[in-house]
Enzyme design. Structure first.
Site, mmCIF file in Angstrom:
data_model
loop_
_atom_site.group_PDB
_atom_site.id
_atom_site.type_symbol
_atom_site.label_atom_id
_atom_site.label_comp_id
_atom_site.label_asym_id
_atom_site.label_seq_id
_atom_site.Cartn_x
_atom_site.Cartn_y
_atom_site.Cartn_z
ATOM 1 C CG ASN A 120 -6.485 -0.861 1.759
ATOM 2 O OD1 ASN A 120 -5.978 -0.499 0.745
ATOM 3 N ND2 ASN A 120 -6.275 -1.182 2.933
ATOM 4 C CG HIS A 172 -3.065 3.328 2.179
ATOM 5 N ND1 HIS A 172 -3.783 3.010 1.132
ATOM 6 C CD2 HIS A 172 -2.831 2.167 2.854
ATOM 7 C CE1 HIS A 172 -4.000 1.779 1.302
ATOM 8 N NE2 HIS A 172 -3.570 1.335 2.332
ATOM 9 C CB CYS A 174 -0.887 -0.026 1.124
ATOM 10 S SG CYS A 174 -1.998 -1.393 1.370
#
Ligand code: UT7
Length: 328
Positions: A285, A255, A115
Site C-alpha cells: 500500500n 488504490h 490515500c
C-alpha cells in the site's frame, strides 16, 4: 471552453530498489507470510534507503511522464504533489520537483488527502484545466511511508510500501480525458488513520519520540468496514456523473489498500476479475502513490486501447474517499 477535457498524455513511476518481503518481516515482528498474504494480498513492498526522500522518486516519475507525453518541462504551468510524506513540512516537495525538473513556468504546491490524494489531485487538475487556468499540469502522487512506519507495530508495518507515480494532464478539445470525479471526506473519523505528532498539536519533543507518536497509527479493522461501502458509492457516483454504468468499465484501477477491499468492491459492482488491476502483491500500500504507479504499469504494459473507460477509486486518512472516470 465547455468542451475542454483534462487528458492524460503521459505517465511515469519510480520505486525504491530495495525489496522487503514478508519473510523479512517475519524476522522483525510477530507475523507470518500466510497471515499477510491472506489478510492483505501483499507478498513484498519497496522500501527507500535512509538517504532517499520523496522528491528523489517524484523527479524520476515526473521525467518519465514528461518523456512519454513528449512535452518540455517549461510547458508545465502547475505542479501538484499529493503526499503525506513530503521531503519536509516546508517548502513543498512540489517546489523542489519544479526546480529540479526545470518546470520554470509552473506554480507548485503539495496537498494531502491520505490515500485518496491522487483522486483529489485529478479533481483539482480537472478544475484548473476546465476553467482555463492551466493548460499542462504535472500531477504526482507518492509516498515514502517507511519513514513514518513503526516497525514494532505488526498491524501497520506489514501493509505499507514506498513509491511514486506521475501523470501529465493536458487541456484538449476532445472526448477523451477525465469524464468525472467525485471526492468526499468525513473528519469525524480523523483518528482512524493518523500520525499524531510533528504538527502544531504535538510538536516534536523527546516525549513524542519516546511515545512513538511520529509513526502511523491505524484502526485497520474499523477503516476496512467503512471503506468498501464508501468506495462503492463513490464509484457509482462518478459513473453516473459521466453518464456511464458499471458495465462500461474496462479497467478498474483502485488504490491498493487491501486485496480483500478491492475484491469486495468489484463484487458489489459486478466486475469480473479481468477488469481489476492489482499490483499490491508486489508494491504493498503506497497510499497516494498507488493509483499512478498502477496506471503507469498498465500503460507501459500496453494494456490500454483508445476509448477504454478507466475507473479509479481510493479511500484513506481524513477519512477521505473518491473516484474518477477517464476515457483513454
Ligand atoms: O490505505 C488507506 C486506508 N487503509 C485501509 O484501507 C486499511 C484497511 N484495513 C485493512 O486492510 C485490515 O484491517 C488490516 C490488514 C490492517 C488488518 O486485517 P484485519 O482482518 O482487519 O485484522 P484485525 O485487525 O481484525 O486483526 C485480526 C487478528 C488480531 O488477532 P486476534 O485479536 O484475533 O487474536 C490481530 O492481533 O490478526 C492479528 N494481527 C496480526 N497477526 C499476524 C494483526 N496484524 C497481524 C500481523 N500478523 N501482521
Amino acid at each position: 471552453m465547455e468542451k475542454l477535457k483534462a487528458r492524460i498524455l503521459g505517465t511515469g513511476r519510480s520505486l525504491p530498489e530495495k525489496v522487503l518481503t514478508n519473510a523479512d518481516l517475519e524476522k522483525i515482528v510477530d507475523t507470518s507470510d500466510e497471515w499477510i498474504t491472506t489478510r492483505t494480498g501483499i507478498k513484498e513492498r519497496r522500501i527507500a534507503r535512509e538517504d532517499e526522500a520523496l522528491s528523489d522518486f517524484a523527479i524520476v516519475a515526473a521525467k518519465n511522464a514528461l518523456d512519454m507525453a513528449g512535452i518540455k518541462p517549461e510547458e508545465i504551468d502547475l505542479v501538484l504533489v499529493a503526499t503525506v510524506t513530503a521531503d519536509m513540512s516546508f517548502p513543498s516537495t512540489g517546489c523542489i520537483v519544479q526546480h529540479k525538473i526545470g518546470a520554470t513556468n509552473a506554480a507548485a504546491f503539495d496537498f494531502q488527502a491520505g490515500c485518496t490524494g491522487f483522486i483529489y489531485g485529478l479533481s483539482i487538475a480537472n478544475q484548473f484545466i476546465k476553467s482555463g487556468a492551466a493548460k499542462k499540469i504535472l500531477l504526482i502522487g507518492g509516498e515514502v511511508l517507511s519513514k513514518i512506519t513503526d516497525f514494532q507495530d505488526r498491524t501497520t508495518c506489514v501493509i505499507f510500501g514506498d513509491g511514486c507515480g506521475a501523470v501529465i494532464l493536458s487541456a484538449e478539445n476532445e472526448e477523451k480525458g477525465i469524464l468525472s470525479t467525485s471526492i468526499h471526506s468525513d473528519g469525524s473519523m480523523a483518528d482512524f488513520i493518523e500520525m499524531p505528532a510533528g504538527g502544531s498539536r504535538i510538536p516534536a519533543s523527546i516525549n513524542s519520540v519516546q511515545q512513538r507518536l511520529h509513526f502511523i497509527k491505524m484502526k485497520g479493522n474499523e477503516t476496512f468496514k467503512v471503506a468498501v461501502k464508501r468506495i462503492e458509492s463513490a464509484c457509482r457516483e462518478s459513473l453516473e456523473k459521466a453518464n456511464l454504468s458499471a458495465e462500461n468499465v474496462r479497467w478498474f484501477i483502485p488504490h491498493q489498500a487491501n486485496v480483500r477491499i478491492i475484491n469486495a468492491v468489484a463484487e458489489r459492482l459486478g466486475w469480473p476479475q479481468e477488469t481489476l488491476y492489482i499490483n499490491i502483491d508486489r508494491v504493498g500500500n503506497t497510499s497516494a502513490g498507488s493509483i499512478p504507479i498502477a496506471l503507469d504499469e498498465v500503460v507501459r504494459d500496453g494494456k490500454l486501447k483508445e476509448d477504454d473507460i478507466l475507473l479509479f477509486s481510493a479511500f484513506g486518512s481524513g477519512l477521505t474517499w473518491g473516484s474518477a472516470v477517464v476515457r483513454w
